[in-house]
Write a protein that holds these residues in place. Structure first.
Motif, mmCIF file in Angstrom:
data_model
loop_
_atom_site.group_PDB
_atom_site.id
_atom_site.type_symbol
_atom_site.label_atom_id
_atom_site.label_comp_id
_atom_site.label_asym_id
_atom_site.label_seq_id
_atom_site.Cartn_x
_atom_site.Cartn_y
_atom_site.Cartn_z
ATOM 1 N N ILE A 1 3.894 1.240 -11.843
ATOM 2 C CA ILE A 1 2.704 2.005 -11.517
ATOM 3 C C ILE A 1 1.465 1.167 -11.838
ATOM 4 C CG2 ILE A 1 1.508 4.183 -11.933
ATOM 5 C CD1 ILE A 1 4.294 5.064 -13.229
ATOM 6 N N TYR B 1 5.818 11.902 -7.024
ATOM 7 C CA TYR B 1 4.416 11.543 -7.197
ATOM 8 C C TYR B 1 3.553 12.724 -6.793
ATOM 9 C CZ TYR B 1 6.948 7.132 -6.586
ATOM 10 O OH TYR B 1 7.870 6.132 -6.652
ATOM 11 N N LEU C 1 4.790 2.690 -5.642
ATOM 12 C CA LEU C 1 4.964 3.006 -7.064
ATOM 13 C C LEU C 1 6.418 2.927 -7.510
ATOM 14 C CD1 LEU C 1 2.757 6.202 -6.903
ATOM 15 C CD2 LEU C 1 1.980 3.900 -7.406
ATOM 16 N N TRP D 1 -4.027 2.906 -10.021
ATOM 17 C CA TRP D 1 -3.540 4.053 -9.238
ATOM 18 C C TRP D 1 -3.727 5.335 -10.032
ATOM 19 C CZ3 TRP D 1 0.228 7.922 -9.541
ATOM 20 C CH2 TRP D 1 0.454 8.627 -8.342
#
Lengths: 325, 325
Positions: free
Chosen positions: A312, A291, A308, A316
């Motif tokens: 997802i 990420y 996540l 976000w």
């Protein structure tokens, strides 16, 4: 409770890169972004530790003659459970000046300027390391500074040659949070070079197989062109194949040429974007989620907490780089 | 010029202990004795380096926004010859408070107080290490901080169990001056403990066989009783036998009972003197001279320069501990 035995079985949850841009003031020489570092440290604690915790930096504060009285109200019976994290930070406005002025990355320690630059670079990056360890310890994170040079790590032709992770692994298994950093190291072909935080992370990830890796940076994620450009589009999800090749999954790029353009950009005019994705893809191909997210935001907290892993959320913002299932 | 190849053949000249009492203010929490540290650093440079040298700490000075301009007048062609030294320092007023308050030396990391104390101790001793590395680098000594914990050193039942010196040796062979320190380390029998600078020196000396070892302290040398007592006599020369036993050679002790008294003092009421001599004797029995001398004096400069190797001048004050020939 025997933490060493208990925690040894648990896998490593996360390796976090504190990007130089996220925790230092890029354009101010050797200046920490104190506010960001404080928020990032607090988010790391929330992601790592359940239960209350105590400050672990018992140093004298500047201007004070006394040690903080944190130990007076220590509850020594408390059991806190902390997840296994490794932290690696970049240099930001520490070390870069010293390294580039002297050309440490080009090697040749017979040149007095390179040798002096090597020493100066290490002083600068280890002083940043100490401040980060301190900030984390103040939050109650049992952080332990570990310099790659002192760990005996070295390179050959600027690639990692010796980098035994056993000392790092032992520190984690004993319940500590190792804090490594980009460092000046010895190189068997050219005397010395710079070992970057990103290369360290790639190595640690391949060896220790964490659940996920989080890169904290100063923009929302990876864009299709330099994020300062008006039409820059945030790449939300990048799919990686087992051979390390990758393609943009979200957003769907309407212009198919564009997809190709990003992938082949020879000179990486996209602000280092292609390099960044390719490096992340090297980690993701081991089935480790990556990420890339803006530090000290709600998005970074959620990424650090592992939110996540499954899916997802639409609200976000950041870039997820993961193996195609 | 290829320093790595050139210097690899040369043996290590000297291991120096910067005693905590010599470089910190013992009774002021986390306070460096700046004046002494500056003189000691300068003496080390004189003992180590022939030829001119350049400052190697290119950090921003407190209150200044700029990096020192040392690199503008860098003569990159210069050849300086530097002798192989290793520096180990104690903690003095750094680390002791944190370690003793939490009982790090007694181990048991399942206790939150011990774990926090371990982190706090390491922060304190590594911050002292950084300041010493800085002071040496400012003098032009290519100093490299190396924490025993990061080097992977550990103990078992509080004795050194793993302490690979190859990283230290490689740093020296490449022309750097390693700066180690007493540290909190992992212990396989009790989780953790404190590894003292004196034990580190004994280990390094046995492994790397330097020509001599210098202990810099805050009194002239070793006395027959606490040096604060009015009739305390400075022991000038102590002879060590191959089995590690020892006797006072100079001054000749008129009272033969006294000799015995010193040697057998069970509780070491002599201000830790017997312990100090016994530890030095463990080094001296390898045919390595040990000099215990007051730091930042003319005597310490002469000891560091190796002036005492052949014979001990009458106008030199300190304690020499060496193997009987």
């Amino acid at each position: 409770m025997e933490p060493a035995a208990n925690t040894a079985a648990k896998p490593i949850r996360c390796i976090v890169k504190l990007g130089g841009a996220a925790i230092t003031c890029k354009n101010e020489l050797e200046t920490i972004n104190e506010e960001n570092l404080k928020v990032v440290s607090s988010q790391l604690r929330q992601a790592m530790i359940s239960g209350s915790c105590h400050g672990m930096d018992w140093s004298k504060r500047p201007g004070s003659l006394e040690i903080p009285s944190v130990i007076d109200d220590f509850n020594d019976q408390e059991v806190t459970d902390s997840k296994k994290f490794i932290i690696v930070h970049g240099a930001g406005s520490f070390g870069h000046f010293q390294a580039s002025k002297s050309g440490v990355h080009k090697g040749d320690l017979s040149r007095p300027l390179v040798k002096a630059g090597f020493v100066a670079t290490r002083i600068s990056v280890t002083s940043l390391n100490l401040e980060i360890v301190r900030a984390l310890a103040r939050e109650g994170i049992p952080s332990i500074g570990m310099s790659p040079f002192a760990c005996g790590w070295s390179t050959c032709e600027r690639n990692i040659a010796v980098a035994d992770v056993s000392t790092v692994a032992k520190a984690i298994d004993t319940g500590f949070i190792p804090v490594l950093h980009g460092d000046a190291v010895l190189d068997s072909s050219q005397d010395c070079t710079i070992l970057s935080g990103d290369v360290i992370i790639r190595h640690l990830a391949a060896q220790l197989k964490p659940d996920y890796v989080v890169f904290l940076t100063d923009v929302l994620g990876v864009y299709d062109r330099p994020p300062t450009e008006p039409d820059a589009v945030l790449l939300r999800e990048i799919a990686v194949r087992e051979d390390g090749s990758w393609f943009v999954l979200k957003p769907e790029l309407k212009d198919m040429n564009k997809q190709v353009e990003i992938t082949v950009a020879a000179h990486d005019t996209t602000g280092g974007m292609v390099t960044k994705i390719s490096e992340a893809a090297m980690i993701a191909k081991h089935a480790i989620d990556v990420y890339i997210v803006k530090g000290a935001t709600d998005y970074s907290l959620r990424a650090l907490q592992g939110e996540l892993k499954e899916n997802i959320p639409d609200d976000w913002l950041g870039t997820v780089i993961r193996l195609v299932k």
